[in-house]
Design a protein around this motif. Structure first.
Motif, PDB file in Angstrom:
ATOM      1  N   PHE A 285      14.231  66.741  39.411  1.00  0.00           N
ATOM      2  CA  PHE A 285      15.367  66.317  38.620  1.00  0.00           C
ATOM      3  C   PHE A 285      14.507  65.941  37.384  1.00  0.00           C
ATOM      4  CE2 PHE A 285      16.787  65.212  42.560  1.00  0.00           C
ATOM      5  CZ  PHE A 285      18.085  65.587  42.886  1.00  0.00           C
ATOM      6  N   LEU A 286      14.717  66.813  35.887  1.00  0.00           N
ATOM      7  CA  LEU A 286      13.874  66.790  35.104  1.00  0.00           C
ATOM      8  C   LEU A 286      14.517  65.944  34.002  1.00  0.00           C
ATOM      9  CD1 LEU A 286      13.441  70.535  34.797  1.00  0.00           C
ATOM     10  CD2 LEU A 286      12.009  68.963  36.081  1.00  0.00           C
ATOM     11  N   ASN A 287      14.062  64.634  34.079  1.00  0.00           N
ATOM     12  CA  ASN A 287      14.741  63.574  33.429  1.00  0.00           C
ATOM     13  C   ASN A 287      14.224  63.393  31.954  1.00  0.00           C
ATOM     14  OD1 ASN A 287      16.605  62.618  35.252  1.00  0.00           O
ATOM     15  ND2 ASN A 287      14.843  61.746  36.424  1.00  0.00           N
TER      16      ASN A 287
ATOM     17  N   LYS B  72      24.310  64.435  28.297  1.00  0.00           N
ATOM     18  CA  LYS B  72      24.891  64.853  29.620  1.00  0.00           C
ATOM     19  C   LYS B  72      24.044  65.560  30.483  1.00  0.00           C
ATOM     20  CE  LYS B  72      29.692  63.533  27.994  1.00  0.00           C
ATOM     21  NZ  LYS B  72      30.861  63.844  28.099  1.00  0.00           N
ATOM     22  N   ASN B  73      23.099  66.427  29.847  1.00  0.00           N
ATOM     23  CA  ASN B  73      22.555  67.331  30.715  1.00  0.00           C
ATOM     24  C   ASN B  73      21.601  66.647  31.781  1.00  0.00           C
ATOM     25  OD1 ASN B  73      21.396  69.329  27.647  1.00  0.00           O
ATOM     26  ND2 ASN B  73      23.175  69.467  29.028  1.00  0.00           N
ATOM     27  N   GLU B  74      21.649  67.217  32.897  1.00  0.00           N
ATOM     28  CA  GLU B  74      21.161  66.924  34.172  1.00  0.00           C
ATOM     29  C   GLU B  74      20.299  68.226  34.644  1.00  0.00           C
ATOM     30  OE1 GLU B  74      20.469  64.039  35.383  1.00  0.00           O
ATOM     31  OE2 GLU B  74      22.202  62.775  34.295  1.00  0.00           O
ATOM     32  N   PRO B  75      19.094  68.439  33.991  1.00  0.00           N
ATOM     33  CA  PRO B  75      18.345  69.610  34.402  1.00  0.00           C
ATOM     34  C   PRO B  75      17.833  69.225  35.644  1.00  0.00           C
ATOM     35  CG  PRO B  75      17.588  68.948  32.129  1.00  0.00           C
ATOM     36  CD  PRO B  75      18.492  68.026  32.863  1.00  0.00           C
ATOM     37  N   ARG B  76      17.700  70.323  36.655  1.00  0.00           N
ATOM     38  CA  ARG B  76      17.059  70.307  38.089  1.00  0.00           C
ATOM     39  C   ARG B  76      16.825  71.417  38.704  1.00  0.00           C
ATOM     40  NH1 ARG B  76      22.542  69.389  37.537  1.00  0.00           N
ATOM     41  NH2 ARG B  76      24.009  70.014  38.815  1.00  0.00           N
ATOM     42  N   ILE B  77      16.162  71.479  39.805  1.00  0.00           N
ATOM     43  CA  ILE B  77      15.574  72.661  40.398  1.00  0.00           C
ATOM     44  C   ILE B  77      15.734  72.286  41.584  1.00  0.00           C
ATOM     45  CG2 ILE B  77      13.595  74.307  40.504  1.00  0.00           C
ATOM     46  CD1 ILE B  77      12.714  73.226  37.829  1.00  0.00           C
ATOM     47  N   TYR B  78      16.156  73.025  42.683  1.00  0.00           N
ATOM     48  CA  TYR B  78      16.034  73.064  43.961  1.00  0.00           C
ATOM     49  C   TYR B  78      15.448  74.178  44.599  1.00  0.00           C
ATOM     50  CZ  TYR B  78      19.875  69.815  43.736  1.00  0.00           C
ATOM     51  OH  TYR B  78      20.926  68.602  43.422  1.00  0.00           O
ATOM     52  N   ALA B  79      14.586  73.949  45.601  1.00  0.00           N
ATOM     53  CA  ALA B  79      13.585  75.046  46.044  1.00  0.00           C
ATOM     54  C   ALA B  79      13.109  75.043  47.406  1.00  0.00           C
ATOM     55  CB  ALA B  79      12.445  75.367  45.215  1.00  0.00           C
ATOM     56  N   ASN B  80      12.691  76.124  48.030  1.00  0.00           N
ATOM     57  CA  ASN B  80      12.305  75.759  49.467  1.00  0.00           C
ATOM     58  C   ASN B  80      10.951  75.212  49.719  1.00  0.00           C
ATOM     59  OD1 ASN B  80      14.697  77.198  50.370  1.00  0.00           O
ATOM     60  ND2 ASN B  80      13.500  78.764  51.211  1.00  0.00           N
ATOM     61  N   THR B  81      10.036  75.688  48.591  1.00  0.00           N
ATOM     62  CA  THR B  81       8.736  75.278  48.660  1.00  0.00           C
ATOM     63  C   THR B  81       8.259  74.871  47.187  1.00  0.00           C
ATOM     64  OG1 THR B  81       7.572  77.190  48.624  1.00  0.00           O
ATOM     65  CG2 THR B  81       8.068  76.283  50.800  1.00  0.00           C
ATOM     66  N   LEU B  82       7.179  73.984  46.867  1.00  0.00           N
ATOM     67  CA  LEU B  82       6.826  73.650  45.658  1.00  0.00           C
ATOM     68  C   LEU B  82       5.597  73.511  45.640  1.00  0.00           C
ATOM     69  CD1 LEU B  82       7.141  72.528  42.558  1.00  0.00           C
ATOM     70  CD2 LEU B  82       7.252  70.421  43.678  1.00  0.00           C
TER      71      LEU B  82
ATOM     72  N   PHE C 284      17.823  76.957  39.398  1.00  0.00           N
ATOM     73  CA  PHE C 284      17.528  76.068  38.077  1.00  0.00           C
ATOM     74  C   PHE C 284      18.924  75.980  37.334  1.00  0.00           C
ATOM     75  CE2 PHE C 284      16.292  76.166  33.754  1.00  0.00           C
ATOM     76  CZ  PHE C 284      16.140  74.579  33.463  1.00  0.00           C
ATOM     77  N   THR C 285      19.217  74.783  36.933  1.00  0.00           N
ATOM     78  CA  THR C 285      20.412  74.580  36.257  1.00  0.00           C
ATOM     79  C   THR C 285      20.106  73.450  35.026  1.00  0.00           C
ATOM     80  OG1 THR C 285      22.715  74.358  35.853  1.00  0.00           O
ATOM     81  CG2 THR C 285      21.566  73.192  37.641  1.00  0.00           C
ATOM     82  N   TYR C 286      20.869  73.355  34.040  1.00  0.00           N
ATOM     83  CA  TYR C 286      20.723  72.474  32.878  1.00  0.00           C
ATOM     84  C   TYR C 286      21.909  71.490  33.032  1.00  0.00           C
ATOM     85  CZ  TYR C 286      17.377  72.022  29.253  1.00  0.00           C
ATOM     86  OH  TYR C 286      16.142  71.849  28.509  1.00  0.00           O
ATOM     87  N   CYS C 287      23.073  71.869  33.835  1.00  0.00           N
ATOM     88  CA  CYS C 287      24.150  71.336  33.743  1.00  0.00           C
ATOM     89  C   CYS C 287      24.290  69.912  34.451  1.00  0.00           C
ATOM     90  CB  CYS C 287      25.479  71.956  34.138  1.00  0.00           C
ATOM     91  SG  CYS C 287      25.202  73.770  33.509  1.00  0.00           S
ATOM     92  N   ASN C 288      25.390  69.008  33.837  1.00  0.00           N
ATOM     93  CA  ASN C 288      25.571  67.764  34.677  1.00  0.00           C
ATOM     94  C   ASN C 288      26.416  68.072  35.866  1.00  0.00           C
ATOM     95  OD1 ASN C 288      25.981  65.308  35.061  1.00  0.00           O
ATOM     96  ND2 ASN C 288      27.348  64.877  33.090  1.00  0.00           N
TER      97      ASN C 288
END
Length: 799
Positions: A195-197, A206-216, A230-234
């Motif tokens: 969660f990129l705050n 209102k943007n809530e940039p976030r990334i979901y992934a299997n591994t990091l 990856f998305t920028y959306c709320n």
């Protein structure tokens, strides 16, 4: 006596007890219990083993069990320089297991701080805890764990369960499993939610940039995600899919280059695949400007066919950049565009250019030949305590009159619907009470019905200076203007005009009448060639007008409103004869009380006239948006003056009645009406009506214009309508209809959906050209904007 001697002895000397082969203890006080084989060590206790040193204030040693109970200010440092701090612990010397109870702090050799409790240190191989733990690195990033294992020799932390990470930019991450190499400063995690705050990452609050992934995987150079979304959306209700996402087999953030790379990227809008890119990259949101490809654009027009626009941005330096844009067409030759920008100290430069070889196939309407344009603008400012000087240099050139409209070129300097080009040099300098302006201009018309395309003004010099500012004698200003003008090939005019404006407004009477004396004097010197309305020889003219402007202010309070009435009267006299004036501007309720109603520096209105009128205002004391403003007036001339153009209506004894009405019903509804009523007081020669309705969900603007008789021959209505639903959906309609020819000049119809990260819509546009080379177009296009990346446009479908 023996006990007292023993206490005295241990208070001043360190004592050492050898407990086992590899363990020794030092303390200031030692108490022995031989029967139970227990030793108690107090005050500055040091326990030394083969691989660690333990310090505390209290140690209780059970020789039978081989157990050390350790209390108070415990610090344990191993031979790898890891440090453990606690208040209660025990050490099993046989199994070499060290345990703490309660809050425990660990500082690793790599300066990782671990705040935990109830740890277990086994044979100097690993440390573990099943309690909540916080790890803080040297950059103040925090890692929150439910448990951990620390492999001391490998310098690796491991944890399974709910894991949270908060970095120093307020970004947060969640894992189900994590590995941290403290020596290499690497993090490897699975089932990642990032969660990129960081505020620098957000365009909209209102943007809530976030990334979901299997591994990091995070290291000093890169952050990489496998099988990521990856998305920028709320967030949407019930965790519905966001408005747009980028899915990739691999997503890599290069920390040094500040660039994000994608492998096999799929852009989805509401979970529907829209675009696929085998390779995709862009600067991260913290970068203001970076070299690279910008969002491409697809178009389809009748005149040029299907086209693809591919722009590339060059960040040449901190103060300069260049954008190269290629437009490729399936039927015609490509168009190459370039824009160069550079900022200097107190100045700016913009260069805009384009080139194409033109049509591939020529016809009677599609003329052969290359087409190009060059536009530039340079601005320089010089300022000091006493003056402010500005230089503006502008160059505008196209090789073909239809070029801008044909290719629909719109940039910071170019407008495709422009009908006139201007190349000019302007210098302006402001002093405390004076102004100097120097101008040289070349004008070129792009309309084909003109025989001569060029018009030159070189030079034009204006000097404005305040000569007098006195309460006793009034205010006197001088304006001097020299202008050399060449047009229609061989027509030339040179004018030198000196103009004096004098105002004496210290006239107030007990009756409430306020008045001012006005003086307007103009000296015109000219030399012209091939212009019929002027004398052929060098001519000097002098004109002057004296006037008296009076007004009375009335005020009345009615209920909850304030009423202001201001009757006005102007008496103006200018002797002499003026030259014939073909043009002139139409009157309005403000200009009729001016001493210079022609608004022409090269001529002067003469004769005796008076102007009467009034202003009436109503203000609601309880509602500032509820207003009423009305002004009206008429000019009465002593006699007709047919040397004045009829557009002004000053050629008659009675001018048109000029009026202006502005009504604010409330904060949402406003009405404006400007009119010129014929001297017969029946016909409206000029009628302009505007209605504006604004609310949270609707915006409506309606404009009606009618010109007739001596004012002109024009009548049209313009309408613009926006309907907003739930703050996201917008329906727009805009049109202009010529009521004389009963035809629409243009209309646009569009629907747009907008939220914090996406704008999408359908746009229908109809264009009309009165030109054989440009065909009228009806187009339907889908547009989408992904925040923060830019626009993605579908091809426009033409009829």
């Amino acid at each position: 006596m023996k006990n007292r001697l023993f206490v005295f002895f241990t208070a001043f000397f360190f004592c050492t007890a050898s407990l086992a082969e590899n363990v020794s203890i030092e303390a200031k006080n030692i108490t022995l219990d031989k029967d139970q084989e227990i030793s108690i060590f107090e005050n500055d206790v040091t326990v030394k083993t083969k691989d660690k040193i333990i310090k505390s204030e209290y140690v209780r040693y059970n020789k039978k069990k081989g157990i050390l109970i350790i209390k108070e200010n415990i610090s344990v440092r191993d031979n790898q320089n890891n440090l453990i701090k606690a208040e209660y612990a025990n050490y099993d010397e046989i199994n070499k297991i060290f345990k703490t109870q309660g809050p425990t702090e660990i500082l690793t050799a790599e300066k990782y701080l671990i705040e935990t409790s109830d740890i277990v240190l086994v044979k100097q191989n690993f440390i573990k805890s099943e309690k909540n733990t916080t790890i803080i690195d040297q950059d103040n990033n925090k890692i929150l764990l439910g448990n951990f294992d620390y492999l001391i020799k490998e310098n690796i932390f491991k944890s399974i369960g709910l894991i949270k990470v908060k970095d120093n930019n307020n970004n947060s991450y969640e894992f189900s499993q994590i590995y941290i190499d403290t020596k290499k400063k690497e993090i490897l995690g699975t089932d990642i939610k990032a969660f990129l705050n960081n505020p620098d990452f957000k365009i909209n609050k209102k943007n809530e940039p976030r990334i979901y992934a299997n591994t990091l995987k995070i290291d000093n150079k890169n952050t990489s995600f496998d099988k990521s979304i990856f998305t920028y959306c709320n967030y949407r209700e019930n965790e519905k899919c966001p408005p747009w996402t980028i899915q990739a087999s691999k997503m890599l953030h290069d920390n040094k280059k500040k660039t994000i790379y994608y492998n096999n990227a799929v852009i989805k809008v509401y979970n529907i695949p829209i675009f696929f890119f085998p390779r995709l990259s862009h600067p991260d949101p913290t970068v203001d400007r970076r070299s690279g490809f910008l969002i491409p654009n697809v178009s389809n027009t009748k005149n040029l066919g299907l086209g693809v626009t591919i722009p590339y941005f060059f960040a040449v330096d901190d103060d300069k950049d260049f954008t190269l844009t290629n437009r490729f067409y399936n039927r015609e030759n490509p168009l190459l565009l370039g824009e160069y920008r550079q900022a200097f100290k107190n100045s700016n430069l913009i260069l805009d250019l384009g080139f194409t070889e033109g049509y591939k196939t020529n016809s009677t309407t599609k003329k052969k030949g290359a087409k190009s344009h060059f536009f530039s603008k340079f601005t320089k400012n010089f300022s000091n305590e006493n003056s402010d000087t500005t230089i503006d240099i502008k160059i505008q050139n196209v090789s073909d009159d239809k070029y801008l409209k044909l290719y629909k070129i719109n940039t910071d300097l170019v407008e495709f619907d422009k009908n006139e080009l201007e190349s000019s040099f302007n210098l302006s300098r402001n002093y405390e009470n004076s102004f100097l302006g120097i101008n040289a201009s070349i004008y070129e018309t792009l309309q084909s019905d003109y025989d001569d395309k060029y018009e030159y003004i070189f030079p034009e010099v204006t000097l404005d200076k305040n000569l007098l500012a006195s309460n006793n004698y009034g205010y006197l200003d001088l304006t001097t203007n020299f202008k050399a003008h060449n047009f229609d090939t061989n027509k030339t005019t040179k004018f030198l005009t000196n103009e004096f404006n004098w105002t004496y407004d210290n006239l107030q009477f007990d009756s409430g009448l306020n008045g001012k004396i006005l003086g307007h004097f103009r000296n015109i010197n000219y030399d012209v060639k091939n212009v019929e309305e002027y004398k052929k020889n060098t001519t000097n003219e002098f004109f002057g007008a004296i006037g008296y402007l009076a007004k009375i202010d009335f005020f009345k309070k009615l209920n909850n409103s304030s009423h202001f009435l201001k009757p006005k009267f102007l008496l103006r006299y200018a002797p002499g004869q003026m030259r014939k004036e073909e043009g002139g501007t139409k009157l309005n309720s403000s200009s009729i009380f001016s001493m210079d109603r022609l608004n022409n520096l090269n001529n002067f209105e003469t004769g005796l006239s008076s102007t009467i009128g009034f202003e009436y205002k109503i203000k609601d004391d309880n509602n500032e948006n509820k207003t009423f403003d009305f002004s009206i007036g008429q000019i009465i001339n002593e006699k007709e003056n047919k040397k004045i153009g009829s557009t002004t209506s000053l050629d008659e004894k009675l001018s048109d009645v000029a009026g202006q009405l502005s009504v604010g019903i409330n904060k949402n509804l406003k009405l404006n009406h400007s009119f010129l009523l014929d001297q017969n007081y029946q016909d409206l020669n000029y009628n302009e009506l505007g209605i504006s309705l604004t609310s949270d969900f609707i915006k409506f603007d309606l404009d009606y214009l009618q010109e007739k008789k001596h004012i002109g021959n024009n009548e049209y209505v313009k309408a613009k309508f926006n309907l907003i639903k739930n703050g996201n959906d917008t329906f727009s309609f805009e049109t202009k209809r010529n009521l004389i020819t009963s035809s629409s000049e243009y209309y646009d119809l569009s629907y747009e959906y907008m939220n914090d990260c996406l704008r999408a819509g359908l746009v229908y546009r109809r264009e009309f050209y009165n030109d054989s080379e440009l065909e009228p177009e009806n187009s339907l296009m889908f547009k989408i904007t992904l925040v923060p990346f830019g626009n993605l446009n579908s091809p426009s479908f033409n009829k």
